[in-house]
Design a protein around this motif. Sequence first.
Motif, PDB file in Angstrom:
ATOM      1  N   ARG A 243      -7.282  -1.025  -6.278  1.00 44.76           N
ATOM      2  CA  ARG A 243      -7.261  -1.570  -7.625  1.00 44.76           C
ATOM      3  C   ARG A 243      -7.613  -3.064  -7.583  1.00 44.76           C
ATOM      4  NH1 ARG A 243      -7.035   3.077  -8.375  1.00 44.76           N
ATOM      5  NH2 ARG A 243      -5.736   4.287  -9.811  1.00 44.76           N
ATOM      6  N   GLU A 244      -7.660  -3.685  -8.738  1.00 46.89           N
ATOM      7  CA  GLU A 244      -7.962  -5.114  -8.794  1.00 46.89           C
ATOM      8  C   GLU A 244      -6.924  -5.936  -8.025  1.00 46.89           C
ATOM      9  OE1 GLU A 244     -10.390  -6.889 -10.022  1.00 46.89           O
ATOM     10  OE2 GLU A 244     -11.539  -5.437 -11.210  1.00 46.89           O
ATOM     11  N   THR A 245      -5.654  -5.541  -8.103  1.00 42.43           N
ATOM     12  CA  THR A 245      -4.588  -6.287  -7.430  1.00 42.43           C
ATOM     13  C   THR A 245      -3.761  -5.345  -6.559  1.00 42.43           C
ATOM     14  OG1 THR A 245      -2.916  -5.943  -9.156  1.00 42.43           O
ATOM     15  CG2 THR A 245      -4.436  -7.825  -9.422  1.00 42.43           C
ATOM     16  N   ASP A 246      -3.073  -5.925  -5.579  1.00 43.72           N
ATOM     17  CA  ASP A 246      -2.165  -5.141  -4.744  1.00 43.72           C
ATOM     18  C   ASP A 246      -1.076  -4.486  -5.585  1.00 43.72           C
ATOM     19  OD1 ASP A 246      -3.489  -5.765  -2.363  1.00 43.72           O
ATOM     20  OD2 ASP A 246      -2.247  -7.533  -1.981  1.00 43.72           O
ATOM     21  N   ALA A 247      -0.573  -5.202  -6.561  1.00 47.20           N
ATOM     22  CA  ALA A 247       0.510  -4.672  -7.397  1.00 47.20           C
ATOM     23  C   ALA A 247       0.061  -3.442  -8.171  1.00 47.20           C
ATOM     24  CB  ALA A 247       1.007  -5.756  -8.360  1.00 47.20           C
ATOM     25  N   GLU A 248      -1.142  -3.492  -8.714  1.00 48.19           N
ATOM     26  CA  GLU A 248      -1.651  -2.330  -9.447  1.00 48.19           C
ATOM     27  C   GLU A 248      -1.805  -1.127  -8.521  1.00 48.19           C
ATOM     28  OE1 GLU A 248      -4.602  -3.683 -12.924  1.00 48.19           O
ATOM     29  OE2 GLU A 248      -5.075  -4.593 -10.982  1.00 48.19           O
ATOM     30  N   ALA A 249      -2.270  -1.361  -7.305  1.00 49.09           N
ATOM     31  CA  ALA A 249      -2.436  -0.264  -6.351  1.00 49.09           C
ATOM     32  C   ALA A 249      -1.090   0.320  -5.956  1.00 49.09           C
ATOM     33  CB  ALA A 249      -3.187  -0.759  -5.117  1.00 49.09           C
ATOM     34  N   TYR A 306      -8.976  -4.496  -3.874  1.00 53.20           N
ATOM     35  CA  TYR A 306     -10.266  -4.201  -3.263  1.00 53.20           C
ATOM     36  C   TYR A 306     -10.444  -5.003  -1.978  1.00 53.20           C
ATOM     37  CZ  TYR A 306     -11.087  -2.342  -7.962  1.00 53.20           C
ATOM     38  OH  TYR A 306     -10.981  -1.653  -9.146  1.00 53.20           O
ATOM     39  N   GLU A 307     -10.060  -6.261  -1.996  1.00 53.00           N
ATOM     40  CA  GLU A 307     -10.198  -7.091  -0.808  1.00 53.00           C
ATOM     41  C   GLU A 307      -9.250  -6.636   0.299  1.00 53.00           C
ATOM     42  OE1 GLU A 307     -12.439  -9.166  -0.111  1.00 53.00           O
ATOM     43  OE2 GLU A 307     -13.378  -9.341  -2.089  1.00 53.00           O
ATOM     44  N   THR A 308      -8.031  -6.232  -0.078  1.00 56.98           N
ATOM     45  CA  THR A 308      -7.073  -5.756   0.923  1.00 56.98           C
ATOM     46  C   THR A 308      -7.595  -4.497   1.613  1.00 56.98           C
ATOM     47  OG1 THR A 308      -5.164  -6.697  -0.230  1.00 56.98           O
ATOM     48  CG2 THR A 308      -4.743  -4.847   1.248  1.00 56.98           C
ATOM     49  N   VAL A 309      -8.053  -3.544   0.828  1.00 56.24           N
ATOM     50  CA  VAL A 309      -8.552  -2.293   1.396  1.00 56.24           C
ATOM     51  C   VAL A 309      -9.780  -2.553   2.268  1.00 56.24           C
ATOM     52  CG1 VAL A 309      -9.598  -0.057   0.834  1.00 56.24           C
ATOM     53  CG2 VAL A 309      -7.580  -0.854  -0.416  1.00 56.24           C
ATOM     54  N   LYS A 340     -18.242   1.737  -5.861  1.00 51.84           N
ATOM     55  CA  LYS A 340     -18.606   0.523  -6.596  1.00 51.84           C
ATOM     56  C   LYS A 340     -17.956  -0.725  -6.016  1.00 51.84           C
ATOM     57  CE  LYS A 340     -18.297  -1.620 -11.191  1.00 51.84           C
ATOM     58  NZ  LYS A 340     -17.796  -1.458 -12.578  1.00 51.84           N
ATOM     59  N   GLU A 341     -16.672  -0.635  -5.655  1.00 52.69           N
ATOM     60  CA  GLU A 341     -15.916  -1.835  -5.315  1.00 52.69           C
ATOM     61  C   GLU A 341     -15.744  -2.073  -3.811  1.00 52.69           C
ATOM     62  OE1 GLU A 341     -15.217  -3.942  -7.490  1.00 52.69           O
ATOM     63  OE2 GLU A 341     -15.318  -2.838  -9.386  1.00 52.69           O
ATOM     64  N   LEU A 343     -17.461  -0.150  -0.981  1.00 52.77           N
ATOM     65  CA  LEU A 343     -18.658  -0.037  -0.142  1.00 52.77           C
ATOM     66  C   LEU A 343     -19.430  -1.350  -0.028  1.00 52.77           C
ATOM     67  CD1 LEU A 343     -20.192   3.510  -0.859  1.00 52.77           C
ATOM     68  CD2 LEU A 343     -18.888   2.734   1.129  1.00 52.77           C
ATOM     69  N   PRO A 344     -19.688  -2.054  -1.120  1.00 51.43           N
ATOM     70  CA  PRO A 344     -20.427  -3.321  -0.975  1.00 51.43           C
ATOM     71  C   PRO A 344     -19.684  -4.361  -0.148  1.00 51.43           C
ATOM     72  CG  PRO A 344     -20.435  -2.579  -3.268  1.00 51.43           C
ATOM     73  CD  PRO A 344     -19.435  -1.744  -2.539  1.00 51.43           C
ATOM     74  N   ARG A 345     -18.364  -4.278  -0.113  1.00 54.14           N
ATOM     75  CA  ARG A 345     -17.572  -5.269   0.628  1.00 54.14           C
ATOM     76  C   ARG A 345     -17.558  -5.003   2.129  1.00 54.14           C
ATOM     77  NH1 ARG A 345     -15.094  -5.405  -4.542  1.00 54.14           N
ATOM     78  NH2 ARG A 345     -14.141  -7.435  -5.050  1.00 54.14           N
ATOM     79  N   VAL A 346     -17.823  -3.772   2.524  1.00 56.36           N
ATOM     80  CA  VAL A 346     -17.713  -3.432   3.958  1.00 56.36           C
ATOM     81  C   VAL A 346     -19.042  -3.068   4.594  1.00 56.36           C
ATOM     82  CG1 VAL A 346     -15.314  -2.732   3.793  1.00 56.36           C
ATOM     83  CG2 VAL A 346     -17.105  -1.040   3.426  1.00 56.36           C
ATOM     84  N   GLN A 347     -20.084  -2.923   3.814  1.00 54.35           N
ATOM     85  CA  GLN A 347     -21.390  -2.581   4.378  1.00 54.35           C
ATOM     86  C   GLN A 347     -22.342  -3.773   4.233  1.00 54.35           C
ATOM     87  OE1 GLN A 347     -22.434   1.141   2.417  1.00 54.35           O
ATOM     88  NE2 GLN A 347     -21.525   2.290   4.087  1.00 54.35           N
TER      89      GLN A 347
END
Length: 347
Positions: A243-249, A306-309, A340-341, A343-347
């Motif tokens: 999610r957008e934030t850790d709390a939401e996830a 997204y950044e945490t994951v 969307k969120e 794959l672009p961060r890790v590839q």
Amino acid sequence: MSDAPRFGIWAAVHGSRASHHDPDEPDDASWTRNRALVLEAEALGFDSVLVAQHTANPYDDERDQLEAWTASAALAALTRRIEIIAAIKPGLYHPVVLAKMALQIEHVSEGRFALNLVNAWNKAEFERAGLPFPPHDDRYAYGQEWIGLVDRLMRGERVTHAGRHFQVEDYQLRPAGTFRPRPTIYLGGESEPARALAAERADVWFINGQPLDDVKALIADVARRPAANAPLRYGLSAFVIARETDAEAQAEHARLLALARRDEGLRNATRARTDAASVMFAKTDAAATQHVGTNGGTAAGLVGSYETVAARIRAFHEAGIDLFMLQFQPFEAEMRRFAKEILPRVQ
């Protein structure tokens, strides 16, 4: 290990992965749904699909269950890029028959097929059909002889074999070697016999979802063993909540945990049919109150922003994980979110 991680999805072979009571997730294991799911996964950029093998639904035999090998053959004809991995329980198929089926799907897919050797844990699946279900380590001994034959037959070798379980005389299969030497062999399981067999026969060893340090220890143990198909690669099962934030996830994780508690009756019935020597179920039973998903699920820690994951995926990849085999719920919507969120961060 590849320079960039690869990502796959678990096909919805028996419906939902986290909870069968989620109003946002259809508990649908139909061919129609799975066909659409895999075609969309390919279009979104996922690299693989794992089609788990169960003859009857392992949770409730009144529910639908996709058949792995016929579905994989159909998917091979419909797709163009995605790798198709069909799980196989050796006790259900003679190695000559299975090797021929694998070669045919390899030919249909033009070199995109793989089999995932699993040891089977659902006693009822075998015993209700009058099939033998030997003890855990004996099943691995059977699987070792079985996969040795399948490997050679998939390579197109002319095989004569006299073993404890199989007698094969002057058998050769065609077509073979059209696209590569043979289909890829994955192997799942974390017991000592599974680790030994992975080093001896597998191209990729699948690890159930669990924390990074545990995964590092497992990889170190298997990596020290001589590998017939070196370098052995590694895959990890994981349930993703991003999610957008850790709390939401974390809030979504709590929602799914609450729904999963309503499945306790189904889980208890499944445990009653499960081989007590199964390492996977020993781990997942201990973590059932904290995690959702099958094969370790959220125990891998892919829950957060997204950044945490993305950061956790990078850490697993640096530890040696090449392929992440992912679960989501609701599957289609969360698969799109990941594409969307994340794959672009890790590839």
